[in-house]
Design a protein around this motif. Structure first.
Motif, short mmCIF file in Angstrom:
data_model
loop_
_atom_site.label_atom_id
_atom_site.label_comp_id
_atom_site.label_asym_id
_atom_site.label_seq_id
_atom_site.Cartn_x
_atom_site.Cartn_y
_atom_site.Cartn_z
N ALA A 2 23.08 43.74 46.87
CA ALA A 2 23.76 42.76 46.04
C ALA A 2 24.06 43.35 44.67
CB ALA A 2 22.90 41.51 45.89
N ALA A 3 25.23 43.02 44.14
CA ALA A 3 25.62 43.50 42.82
C ALA A 3 24.89 42.70 41.75
CB ALA A 3 27.13 43.39 42.65
N LYS A 4 24.69 43.32 40.60
CA LYS A 4 24.01 42.64 39.49
C LYS A 4 25.01 41.95 38.58
CE LYS A 4 21.08 43.42 35.43
NZ LYS A 4 20.39 44.42 34.59
N ARG A 5 26.13 42.62 38.30
CA ARG A 5 27.14 42.07 37.40
C ARG A 5 28.49 42.07 38.12
NH1 ARG A 5 27.12 44.54 31.57
NH2 ARG A 5 25.12 43.43 31.64
N VAL A 6 29.10 40.91 38.21
CA VAL A 6 30.29 40.73 39.05
C VAL A 6 31.38 40.02 38.28
CG1 VAL A 6 31.18 39.54 41.09
CG2 VAL A 6 28.98 40.71 41.20
N LEU A 7 32.62 40.42 38.51
CA LEU A 7 33.76 39.67 38.01
C LEU A 7 34.47 39.02 39.18
CD1 LEU A 7 36.07 40.28 35.09
CD2 LEU A 7 37.08 39.57 37.27
N LEU A 8 34.63 37.70 39.11
CA LEU A 8 35.30 36.93 40.15
C LEU A 8 36.72 36.62 39.73
CD1 LEU A 8 35.30 35.15 42.76
CD2 LEU A 8 34.36 33.30 41.34
N LYS A 9 37.69 37.07 40.52
CA LYS A 9 39.09 36.77 40.25
C LYS A 9 39.52 35.61 41.13
CE LYS A 9 43.56 37.03 39.38
NZ LYS A 9 44.11 36.21 40.46
N LEU A 10 39.78 34.47 40.49
CA LEU A 10 40.25 33.28 41.19
C LEU A 10 41.74 33.10 40.98
CD1 LEU A 10 37.51 30.70 40.10
CD2 LEU A 10 37.75 31.72 42.37
N SER A 11 42.41 32.55 41.94
CA SER A 11 43.81 32.19 41.76
C SER A 11 43.88 30.80 41.13
CB SER A 11 44.54 32.17 43.11
OG SER A 11 44.06 31.10 43.91
N GLY A 12 44.98 30.50 40.47
CA GLY A 12 45.14 29.16 39.92
C GLY A 12 45.10 28.10 41.00
N LYS A 219 28.52 32.79 47.85
CA LYS A 219 27.07 33.01 47.82
C LYS A 219 26.69 34.20 48.70
CE LYS A 219 24.42 29.44 48.59
NZ LYS A 219 23.62 28.42 49.32
N LYS A 220 27.30 34.28 49.87
CA LYS A 220 26.99 35.38 50.79
C LYS A 220 27.37 36.73 50.18
CE LYS A 220 27.51 32.70 55.06
NZ LYS A 220 28.31 32.51 56.30
N VAL A 221 28.55 36.79 49.58
CA VAL A 221 28.99 38.05 48.96
C VAL A 221 28.02 38.46 47.85
CG1 VAL A 221 30.80 39.19 47.64
CG2 VAL A 221 31.42 37.68 49.52
N GLU A 225 25.63 40.10 51.52
CA GLU A 225 26.00 39.99 52.93
C GLU A 225 27.40 40.55 53.16
OE1 GLU A 225 25.14 36.26 54.92
OE2 GLU A 225 23.80 35.68 53.28
N LYS A 226 27.66 41.00 54.37
CA LYS A 226 28.96 41.59 54.70
C LYS A 226 29.98 40.50 55.00
CE LYS A 226 27.06 45.96 56.38
NZ LYS A 226 26.96 46.91 57.52
N VAL A 227 30.76 40.20 54.00
CA VAL A 227 31.81 39.17 54.10
C VAL A 227 33.11 39.77 53.61
CG1 VAL A 227 32.60 36.91 53.33
CG2 VAL A 227 30.17 37.28 53.78
N GLY A 228 34.18 39.55 54.34
CA GLY A 228 35.48 40.05 53.90
C GLY A 228 35.60 41.54 54.06
N THR A 229 36.33 42.18 53.15
CA THR A 229 36.55 43.63 53.18
C THR A 229 36.13 44.22 51.85
OG1 THR A 229 38.48 43.38 54.64
CG2 THR A 229 38.28 45.46 53.44
N ILE A 230 35.35 45.29 51.90
CA ILE A 230 34.96 45.97 50.67
C ILE A 230 35.72 47.29 50.56
CG2 ILE A 230 32.94 47.08 51.78
CD1 ILE A 230 31.55 46.82 48.99
N VAL A 231 36.23 47.55 49.39
CA VAL A 231 36.94 48.80 49.09
C VAL A 231 36.16 49.52 48.01
CG1 VAL A 231 39.15 49.85 48.44
CG2 VAL A 231 39.12 47.60 49.55
N GLU A 232 35.77 50.76 48.29
CA GLU A 232 34.92 51.48 47.34
C GLU A 232 35.16 52.99 47.48
OE1 GLU A 232 30.90 50.46 48.29
OE2 GLU A 232 31.20 50.74 50.43
#
Length: 233
Positions: A2-12, A219-221, A225-232
């Protein structure tokens, strides 16, 4: 992990129900998802929200620079709505804007933002875009993520990850569970706009694309947990 510091990009659109620009039900759902995720994961969270529920900046009779400035103002409006709803849900938030909007939000100050985030009990919201025209809120998200040294950028969408083609148009589209930045470029996959994607690649901030509209996914992300697609890298 799990990441400690995250930025969440939401659409309007995360605040809209399609019939109204800001829907009480949609706003409440978004806040509940954030509250549930942050409470369980103890992650340090920052949010950038777009303007698409009200204004997309594309207008034939308004010059691009002016149209983009209007979009920046809309992100302030959406951020105020989110901040107010978080407060009503018992959560603390701090709102910063790239442009001076005295009385509505504090001017962006990196040192102060990081101090707020490190408190661990507040959600930081970034409004006003980058403060300049010609940049999307995807780029804003990548820029702010780099400035606060986020571990991950979460791109909240209406699809459950990155596909080889549009899954709504192509039934043979294949979903990727993980990709490297190079693989995404080689496959010409549209994950974020080029400036945003390039900045994440340069600063080694992983990107997770996930379906925000499935309850509990955020919450899972955040719990790793493995949700969606991760690019790294």
């Amino acid at each position: 992990m799990a990441a400690k510091r995250v930025l969440l990009k939401l659409s309007g659109e995360s605040l809209s129900d399609g019939s109204s620009s800001i829907s009480a039900n949609s706003l409440l759902r978004t806040v509940n998802e954030i509250k549930s995720a942050v409470t369980c994961s103890r992650v340090q969270l920052a949010v950038v929200i777009g303007a698409g529920n009200i204004w997309r900046g594309a207008c034939k009779f308004i010059e691009r620079v002016t149209a983009d400035k209007m979009g920046m103002l809309v992100t302030v409006m959406n951020s105020l709505a989110l901040s107010d709803a978080l407060a009503k849900a018992g959560m603390k938030s701090n709102l910063f804007s790239a442009n001076g909007v005295s009385g509505f939000a504090e001017n962006f100050n990196r040192e102060k933002v990081i101090r707020c985030i490190e408190q661990g009990n507040t959600t930081v919201i970034f409004a006003g875009g980058t403060g300049n025209p010609f940049f999307t809120t995807d780029t804003t998200a990548a820029l702010r993520a780099a400035e606060i040294k986020a571990d991950m950028l979460l791109k909240a969408t209406q699809v459950d990850g990155v596909y080889s083609a549009d899954p709504k148009k192509n039934k043979d589209a294949v979903k990727f569970n993980s990709l490297t930045f190079k693989e995404a470029l080689d496959k010409h996959l549209k994950i974020m706009d080029y400036e945003a994607f390039s900045l994440c690649m340069q600063t080694n901030i992983s990107i997770t694309v996930f379906d925000f509209y499935k309850d509990g996914n955020l919450k899972k992300v955040l719990n790793g947990e493995k949700v969606g697609t991760i690019v790294e890298a």
